[in-house]
Design a protein around this motif. Structure first.
Motif, PDB file in Angstrom:
ATOM      1  N   MET A   1       0.707  -1.245   0.382  1.00  0.00           N
ATOM      2  CA  MET A   1      -0.361  -0.299   0.151  1.00  0.00           C
ATOM      3  C   MET A   1       0.495   1.203  -0.418  1.00  0.00           C
ATOM      4  SD  MET A   1      -3.451   0.894   2.789  1.00  0.00           S
ATOM      5  CE  MET A   1      -3.720  -1.060   2.086  1.00  0.00           C
ATOM      6  N   THR A   2       0.776   2.327  -0.865  1.00  0.00           N
ATOM      7  CA  THR A   2       1.776   3.164  -1.297  1.00  0.00           C
ATOM      8  C   THR A   2       0.954   4.264  -0.393  1.00  0.00           C
ATOM      9  OG1 THR A   2       0.837   3.480  -3.058  1.00  0.00           O
ATOM     10  CG2 THR A   2       2.272   1.895  -3.413  1.00  0.00           C
ATOM     11  N   GLY A   3       1.870   5.578   0.168  1.00  0.00           N
ATOM     12  CA  GLY A   3       1.331   6.338   0.454  1.00  0.00           C
ATOM     13  C   GLY A   3       0.952   7.527  -0.404  1.00  0.00           C
ATOM     14  N   PRO A   4       0.385   8.566   0.277  1.00  0.00           N
ATOM     15  CA  PRO A   4       0.294   9.962  -0.843  1.00  0.00           C
ATOM     16  C   PRO A   4       1.393  10.668  -1.225  1.00  0.00           C
ATOM     17  CG  PRO A   4      -0.087  10.544   1.380  1.00  0.00           C
ATOM     18  CD  PRO A   4      -0.040   9.358   0.937  1.00  0.00           C
ATOM     19  N   THR A   5       1.519  10.865  -2.752  1.00  0.00           N
ATOM     20  CA  THR A   5       2.256  11.691  -3.451  1.00  0.00           C
ATOM     21  C   THR A   5       2.179  12.999  -3.890  1.00  0.00           C
ATOM     22  OG1 THR A   5       1.173  10.528  -5.183  1.00  0.00           O
ATOM     23  CG2 THR A   5       2.690   9.348  -4.470  1.00  0.00           C
ATOM     24  N   PHE A   6       3.016  13.319  -4.185  1.00  0.00           N
ATOM     25  CA  PHE A   6       2.887  15.228  -4.797  1.00  0.00           C
ATOM     26  C   PHE A   6       4.377  15.326  -5.867  1.00  0.00           C
ATOM     27  CE2 PHE A   6       5.976  15.396  -1.827  1.00  0.00           C
ATOM     28  CZ  PHE A   6       6.923  16.631  -1.450  1.00  0.00           C
ATOM     29  N   VAL A   7       4.356  15.941  -6.728  1.00  0.00           N
ATOM     30  CA  VAL A   7       5.069  16.195  -7.441  1.00  0.00           C
ATOM     31  C   VAL A   7       5.220  17.624  -7.386  1.00  0.00           C
ATOM     32  CG1 VAL A   7       5.841  17.207 -10.150  1.00  0.00           C
ATOM     33  CG2 VAL A   7       4.749  15.104  -9.619  1.00  0.00           C
ATOM     34  N   VAL A  69      -0.579  11.324  -9.652  1.00  0.00           N
ATOM     35  CA  VAL A  69      -0.341  11.760  -8.385  1.00  0.00           C
ATOM     36  C   VAL A  69      -1.183  12.436  -7.503  1.00  0.00           C
ATOM     37  CG1 VAL A  69       2.043  11.986  -8.801  1.00  0.00           C
ATOM     38  CG2 VAL A  69       0.682  14.174  -8.974  1.00  0.00           C
ATOM     39  N   ASP A  70      -1.434  12.801  -6.240  1.00  0.00           N
ATOM     40  CA  ASP A  70      -2.582  13.009  -4.849  1.00  0.00           C
ATOM     41  C   ASP A  70      -1.961  14.898  -5.280  1.00  0.00           C
ATOM     42  OD1 ASP A  70      -3.805  10.390  -3.950  1.00  0.00           O
ATOM     43  OD2 ASP A  70      -1.325  10.367  -3.298  1.00  0.00           O
ATOM     44  N   LEU A  71      -1.104  14.779  -5.643  1.00  0.00           N
ATOM     45  CA  LEU A  71      -0.799  16.414  -5.549  1.00  0.00           C
ATOM     46  C   LEU A  71      -0.250  17.050  -6.032  1.00  0.00           C
ATOM     47  CD1 LEU A  71      -1.490  19.191  -3.501  1.00  0.00           C
ATOM     48  CD2 LEU A  71       0.255  18.200  -2.221  1.00  0.00           C
ATOM     49  N   GLN A 108      -3.447  15.406 -14.123  1.00  0.00           N
ATOM     50  CA  GLN A 108      -4.435  15.597 -13.029  1.00  0.00           C
ATOM     51  C   GLN A 108      -4.458  14.617 -12.057  1.00  0.00           C
ATOM     52  OE1 GLN A 108      -8.032  15.806 -14.648  1.00  0.00           O
ATOM     53  NE2 GLN A 108      -6.503  16.966 -16.404  1.00  0.00           N
ATOM     54  N   PRO A 109      -3.630  16.122 -11.211  1.00  0.00           N
ATOM     55  CA  PRO A 109      -3.592  15.556  -9.737  1.00  0.00           C
ATOM     56  C   PRO A 109      -5.037  15.851  -8.983  1.00  0.00           C
ATOM     57  CG  PRO A 109      -2.565  17.916 -10.022  1.00  0.00           C
ATOM     58  CD  PRO A 109      -3.237  17.264 -11.295  1.00  0.00           C
ATOM     59  N   ARG A 110      -5.388  15.421  -8.105  1.00  0.00           N
ATOM     60  CA  ARG A 110      -6.603  15.732  -7.301  1.00  0.00           C
ATOM     61  C   ARG A 110      -6.223  16.523  -6.182  1.00  0.00           C
ATOM     62  NH1 ARG A 110      -4.058  10.144  -7.479  1.00  0.00           N
ATOM     63  NH2 ARG A 110      -5.619   8.716  -8.047  1.00  0.00           N
ATOM     64  N   ALA A 111      -5.276  17.355  -6.007  1.00  0.00           N
ATOM     65  CA  ALA A 111      -5.035  19.084  -6.008  1.00  0.00           C
ATOM     66  C   ALA A 111      -4.064  19.249  -6.292  1.00  0.00           C
ATOM     67  CB  ALA A 111      -5.160  18.575  -4.244  1.00  0.00           C
ATOM     68  N   LEU A 112      -4.372  20.817  -6.039  1.00  0.00           N
ATOM     69  CA  LEU A 112      -2.984  21.685  -6.629  1.00  0.00           C
ATOM     70  C   LEU A 112      -2.910  22.509  -5.644  1.00  0.00           C
ATOM     71  CD1 LEU A 112      -1.202  23.207  -8.914  1.00  0.00           C
ATOM     72  CD2 LEU A 112      -3.364  24.318  -9.536  1.00  0.00           C
ATOM     73  N   LEU A 165      -3.654  29.706  -3.182  1.00  0.00           N
ATOM     74  CA  LEU A 165      -4.747  28.464  -4.329  1.00  0.00           C
ATOM     75  C   LEU A 165      -5.032  27.172  -3.971  1.00  0.00           C
ATOM     76  CD1 LEU A 165      -6.785  28.534  -6.178  1.00  0.00           C
ATOM     77  CD2 LEU A 165      -5.762  28.990  -8.478  1.00  0.00           C
ATOM     78  N   VAL A 166      -5.664  26.891  -3.710  1.00  0.00           N
ATOM     79  CA  VAL A 166      -5.739  25.270  -3.916  1.00  0.00           C
ATOM     80  C   VAL A 166      -7.310  25.019  -4.253  1.00  0.00           C
ATOM     81  CG1 VAL A 166      -6.911  23.251  -1.968  1.00  0.00           C
ATOM     82  CG2 VAL A 166      -5.192  25.193  -0.776  1.00  0.00           C
ATOM     83  N   ALA A 167      -6.917  24.548  -5.710  1.00  0.00           N
ATOM     84  CA  ALA A 167      -7.579  23.595  -6.672  1.00  0.00           C
ATOM     85  C   ALA A 167      -8.064  22.123  -6.431  1.00  0.00           C
ATOM     86  CB  ALA A 167      -7.543  24.133  -7.696  1.00  0.00           C
ATOM     87  N   VAL A 168      -9.430  21.484  -6.031  1.00  0.00           N
ATOM     88  CA  VAL A 168      -9.477  20.443  -5.337  1.00  0.00           C
ATOM     89  C   VAL A 168     -10.673  19.788  -6.177  1.00  0.00           C
ATOM     90  CG1 VAL A 168     -10.084  18.592  -3.472  1.00  0.00           C
ATOM     91  CG2 VAL A 168      -9.187  21.448  -3.517  1.00  0.00           C
ATOM     92  N   LYS A 169     -10.271  18.619  -7.094  1.00  0.00           N
ATOM     93  CA  LYS A 169     -11.164  17.555  -7.560  1.00  0.00           C
ATOM     94  C   LYS A 169     -12.768  17.723  -7.234  1.00  0.00           C
ATOM     95  CE  LYS A 169      -9.376  15.824 -11.823  1.00  0.00           C
ATOM     96  NZ  LYS A 169      -9.554  16.435 -13.058  1.00  0.00           N
ATOM     97  N   GLN A 170     -13.619  17.993  -7.484  1.00  0.00           N
ATOM     98  CA  GLN A 170     -15.526  17.722  -7.146  1.00  0.00           C
ATOM     99  C   GLN A 170     -15.606  17.466  -6.176  1.00  0.00           C
ATOM    100  OE1 GLN A 170     -17.696  18.327 -11.109  1.00  0.00           O
ATOM    101  NE2 GLN A 170     -17.126  20.712 -11.361  1.00  0.00           N
ATOM    102  N   ARG A 171     -14.833  15.703  -6.480  1.00  0.00           N
ATOM    103  CA  ARG A 171     -15.437  15.026  -5.573  1.00  0.00           C
ATOM    104  C   ARG A 171     -14.841  15.261  -4.026  1.00  0.00           C
ATOM    105  NH1 ARG A 171     -13.050   8.268  -6.556  1.00  0.00           N
ATOM    106  NH2 ARG A 171     -14.144   7.952  -4.720  1.00  0.00           N
TER     107      ARG A 171
END
Length: 335
Positions: A1-7, A69-71, A108-112, A165-171
Motif C-alpha cells: 500500500m503506497t502513501g500519498p504522492t506529490f510533484v 499523483v495526489d498533489l 490531473q492531480p487530485r489537488a493543486l 490557491l488550493v484547487a481540488v477535484k469536485q469529488r
C-alpha cells in the motif's frame, strides 16, 4: 500500500516540499531551474528525485512518474501587481503560472497548491490571473479556493502573509478547509535565535534576545536580477533596526565573545544576522543546508515557503481527500 504522492515545481530550497513530507506526502519529482536549489534539495534529501529544468519547457511525457499523483504543488515566483502582466507573454512569472496550469491538464492531480503574494487572492489588478486559472481549471473538474495565510500563525517567527490557491477535484472540494492557526501566541525572533546567538560565546546574546520580542518582518529573497542579500525596503529595515540588528549586509557567523552590542553606537553596535539564522526565521530545521554563496543561499531562504505552512496545507489537503481521521498507513489512492 503506497502513501500519498506529490510533484513540486519551482521547488527552490525545499520549504514547501519539506512541509508536505512532514504531512505524510512522498515526492515523485521536484523540479527547479536553479542549480543551487537543486543542489540544496539533493544534499538534504539524497533519495528525492530532483530534476533541474525550466517548468515552461517541462514535458511530463518524458517523466511518467508525475502521472497519477495526489498533489501538484508550486511555490511560484512572485507575480507583479499589474494587470498588464497578463498581456506580456515574456513575463517570467506569468509564464510559470501558465505552465503550472497546463501541467495540471496533463497530470490531473487530485489537488493543486499554488503559493504567491497575498494580493493575488483579491486585488483587482490580479483579476486577469485569477480568471485565467479559473477558466483553465474549472473545466477540468476543479473547484478553486483562494485564501491568505500568515506564517506567524503557524509558529514561524516571521510576519509573512502568503496568497494561496488550493484547487481540488469536485469529488473532494467541499471537504477542504483552509488550515487554522496552530499557535495562539506568535514566536519571537529572540526566542528562535537565542541559541544561535550564544553559539560563539557572545555574552550579550540573552540580553539581545530579551528585547527582540516581536516576529521578524517578511524576508525577501529577490530575483536573479536583484543585487546581493538584502533586508528589503526601508520600512522593513527600520523594524530590524528597532531590534538592534544591522541591515546593510548579513554576517558570516554569529557574534563572538568580544562583540559589544550597543545600538547607541550606530552601525558598529548592531548585531549582524547570518543567512543560516534567516533560515531559522523561515522555520527550516537547523540541519538544513543551502548550497551556494551568501547571495544564492539567502535567495533560496527568502523565496521559500516556510515548512510549517507547507505542512499545514498538506494536512488540510489530506483531510479533504481522506477524511478528518485520515491515516497515511491506511491510505488508498482513488481516481
Amino acid at each position: 500500500m503506497t502513501g500519498p504522492t506529490f510533484v513540486d515545481v519551482c521547488a527552490g530550497g525545499g520549504g514547501l516540499a519539506l512541509g508536505l513530507e512532514r504531512a505524510g506526502f512522498a515526492p515523485r519529482l521536484l523540479l527547479d531551474v536553479e542549480p543551487y536549489a537543486c543542489d540544496t534539495l539533493k544534499t538534504n534529501r539524497p533519495r528525492w528525485n530532483v530534476l533541474r529544468a525550466d517548468l515552461v519547457d517541462f514535458d511530463p511525457v518524458d517523466h511518467p512518474e508525475v502521472y497519477d499523483v495526489d498533489l501538484l504543488s508550486a511555490g511560484l515566483p512572485r507575480v507583479k501587481s499589474s494587470a498588464a502582466a497578463m498581456r506580456r507573454s515574456s513575463d517570467t512569472e506569468l509564464r510559470l503560472i501558465e505552465a503550472t496550469a497546463y501541467l495540471v491538464h496533463a497530470v490531473q492531480p487530485r489537488a493543486l497548491i499554488i503559493e504567491n503574494v497575498p494580493t493575488l487572492v483579491d486585488e483587482d489588478s490580479f483579476a486577469p490571473i485569477r480568471d485565467f486559472l479559473r477558466k483553465e481549471l474549472e473545466h477540468l473538474g476543479y473547484e478553486l479556493i483562494w485564501f491568505v495565510l500568515n506564517a506567524a500563525d503557524f509558529g514561524v517567527p516571521q510576519d509573512r502573509r502568503q496568497g494561496i490557491l488550493v484547487a481540488v477535484k469536485q469529488r473532494w472540494a467541499r471537504s477542504f478547509r483552509p488550515p487554522r492557526r496552530t499557535v495562539q501566541e506568535h514566536v519571537s525572533v529572540g526566542e528562535v535565535l537565542a541559541p544561535s546567538m550564544r553559539s560563539n560565546g557572545w555574552p550579550d546574546a540573552d540580553h539581545w534576545a530579551a528585547q527582540a520580542t516581536s516576529v521578524a518582518p517578511t524576508l525577501v529573497g529577490g530575483s536573479k536580477t536583484h543585487g546581493g542579500p538584502d533586508f528589503g525596503p526601508s520600512g522593513t529595515k527600520a523594524k530590524w533596526q528597532r531590534m538592534g540588528v544591522y541591515t546593510k549586509s548579513f554576517g558570516n557567523e554569529p557574534p563572538g565573545p568580544d562583540f559589544k552590542w550597543d545600538p547607541s553606537l550606530g552601525d558598529d553596535g548592531l548585531v549582524r544576522i547570518t543567512v543560516d539564522q534567516t533560515a531559522l526565521l523561515q522555520g527550516f530545521p537547523e540541519g538544513w543546508r543551502f548550497a551556494g554563496g551568501k547571495t544564492a543561499r539567502y535567495r533560496q531562504v527568502g523565496n521559500a515557503v516556510p515548512p510549517a505552512v507547507g505542512e499545514a496545507l498538506g494536512r488540510a489537503v489530506a483531510e479533504a481527500l481522506w477524511g478528518p481521521t485520515h491515516s497515511i498507513a491506511g491510505y488508498t489512492s482513488s481516481p
